[in-house]
Design a protein around this motif. Structure first.
Motif, short mmCIF file in Angstrom:
data_model
loop_
_atom_site.label_atom_id
_atom_site.label_comp_id
_atom_site.label_asym_id
_atom_site.label_seq_id
_atom_site.Cartn_x
_atom_site.Cartn_y
_atom_site.Cartn_z
N ASP A 102 0.83 -1.21 0.00
CA ASP A 102 0.00 0.00 0.00
C ASP A 102 0.87 1.26 0.00
OD1 ASP A 102 -2.41 1.35 -0.15
OD2 ASP A 102 -2.61 1.51 2.03
N ILE A 103 1.77 1.31 -0.95
CA ILE A 103 2.69 2.43 -1.11
C ILE A 103 2.72 2.84 -2.58
CG2 ILE A 103 4.22 1.91 0.86
CD1 ILE A 103 6.07 0.46 -1.16
N ALA B 94 14.88 -1.55 0.93
CA ALA B 94 15.18 -0.32 1.67
C ALA B 94 14.22 0.80 1.29
CB ALA B 94 16.63 0.11 1.40
N TYR B 95 13.92 0.92 0.01
CA TYR B 95 12.99 1.97 -0.45
C TYR B 95 11.58 1.70 0.06
CZ TYR B 95 10.66 5.32 -3.52
OH TYR B 95 9.88 6.35 -4.00
N LYS C 119 7.20 3.06 3.78
CA LYS C 119 6.28 2.60 4.84
C LYS C 119 6.41 3.45 6.09
CE LYS C 119 6.71 -1.72 5.79
NZ LYS C 119 7.06 -3.14 5.89
N ASN C 120 7.60 3.99 6.34
CA ASN C 120 7.85 4.76 7.56
C ASN C 120 7.53 6.24 7.42
OD1 ASN C 120 8.68 2.53 9.07
ND2 ASN C 120 10.74 2.66 8.23
N ASN C 121 7.10 6.65 6.22
CA ASN C 121 6.72 8.06 6.01
C ASN C 121 5.24 8.26 6.13
OD1 ASN C 121 9.32 8.89 5.64
ND2 ASN C 121 9.26 8.80 3.42
#
Length: 80
Positions: free
Chosen positions: A53-54, A72-73, A78-80
């Motif tokens: 879901d990005i 990594a991307y 996901k962390n934004n």
């Protein structure tokens, strides 16, 4: 999504799409190693976007050279 790591999920998708053995998929494996052409990479990215879901930025897709870069991307998004 379950507690499965991002790498494990990406690895499963690569195994399903490219038919490689799971134990052969490493973070250092390039998309060329998989025999992926640009269309294969775009299709994989679309599947990854749905699964996590990005939304990948188009200019970043071209800079992803290996599985580790993609993981990594995905984690970054996901962390934004």
């Amino acid at each position: 999504m379950s507690e499965k790591s991002t790498f494990d999920t990406v690895k499963e998708m690569i195994v399903d799409r490219f038919g490689v053995q799971a134990d052969k998929v490493t973070a250092e494996m390039t998309f060329e190693d998989l025999g992926a052409d640009s269309l294969d990479v775009v299709e994989l990215v679309m599947e990854l976007e749905d699964a996590f879901d990005i939304q990948f930025a188009d200019d970043r897709i071209e800079s992803l050279t290996n599985v580790g870069d993609a993981v990594a991307y995905i984690n970054e998004l996901k962390n934004n």
